[in-house]
Design an enzyme around this catalytic site. Structure first.
Site, short mmCIF file in Angstrom:
data_model
loop_
_atom_site.label_atom_id
_atom_site.label_comp_id
_atom_site.label_asym_id
_atom_site.label_seq_id
_atom_site.Cartn_x
_atom_site.Cartn_y
_atom_site.Cartn_z
N LYS A 56 0.98 4.14 -2.92
CA LYS A 56 0.83 5.51 -2.81
C LYS A 56 1.94 6.57 -3.06
CE LYS A 56 -3.61 5.16 -1.72
NZ LYS A 56 -4.45 5.46 -2.48
N TYR B 250 0.80 -1.11 0.06
CA TYR B 250 -0.09 0.01 -0.06
C TYR B 250 0.83 1.23 0.10
CZ TYR B 250 -3.56 3.25 1.36
OH TYR B 250 -4.76 3.96 1.59
#
Length: 243
Positions: A152, A148
């Site tokens: 990002k 994750y």
């Protein structure tokens, strides 16, 4: 409510829930014509009934479906890349499936949607705004958030490249990096007090973000009052990154 987005067509991905849904609601209140893209038809149906938005059902993990959805949306004034997902896996537990799921939605789909939006705008003479939703997880190392975080942080890097390459065409590109925001996705990661409590004390404002907090900040960057803001990443974090 000021109708500062009157008549503007704004695409919102991941519009069925969370921050994306809040963006559609706020855009509708401000006079925009939101085009909501999500993969769950029931979410789209309820959002259309509530706001009158246009809806497109698509699974953005499918590259061809993502491009088809953007083509269906047509020429628009703005794009909010809000679609996101997470698979909680540690460094030692990471799976191929988890990696592909998270990177496919959080990074690849966002790049495809931005590319299709930009191509349409350039062909029409330029102009428009892209807003990518990233996360403070791209700035700090949170347990079980490796892929994750990579997705990002990657989207923030891509935001800067987009701003540089698309600026000559009059297209602004920015990102926001929210803290923990009270969505269904966040609840899965932060419901355990052992994870929540140490995070909460690092927020000078004393709370996590609500989806409306993030949506209003997104529209601030999308609007006409930020004509010189491009290539920026705005933390929406209650001061988390400052302490």
């Amino acid at each position: 409510m000021t109708k500062d987005f009157e008549g503007k067509r704004i695409i919102v991905t991941g519009a069925g829930k969370g921050i994306g849904r809040a963006c559609v609601q706020e855009l509708a209140r401000r006079g925009a014509i939101p085009i909501a893209i999500a993969r769950t038809q029931s979410d789209l149906d309820s959002l259309k009934a509530e706001t009158g938005c246009e809806v497109i059902r698509a699974d953005l993990a499918d590259n061809a479906a993502a491009r088809a959805a953007m083509a269906q949306a047509g020429l628009c004034d703005g794009l909010i890349n809000c679609a996101g997902t997470n698979v909680l896996e540690s460094v030692l537990e990471m799976t191929d499936e988890g990696y592909e799921t998270v990177m496919g939605i959080n990074l690849r789909a966002a790049l495809i949607c931005a590319q299709e939006f930009a191509r349409a705008r350039v062909a029409a003479g330029g102009g428009g705004v892209i807003l990518n939703v990233t996360s403070i997880a791209g700035h700090r190392g949170f347990q079980s958030h490796m892929v994750y975080a990579a997705s990002k942080a990657g989207l923030e890097g891509a935001t800067r490249v987009m701003a540089r390459e698309l600026g000559p065409h009059g297209i602004r590109v920015n990102a926001v990096a929210p803290t923990v925001t009270m969505t269904e996705l966040a609840a899965a990661a932060w419901s355990d007090p052992a994870a929540k409590d140490p995070m909460m004390v690092r927020h000078p404002i004393g709370r996590f973000a609500e989806v409306d907090d993030v949506a209003r900040s997104i529209l601030m960057l999308m609007g006409d009052d930020a004509p010189m803001v491009t290539g920026a990443v705005l933390p929406i974090d209650g001061g988390f990154l400052s302490v």
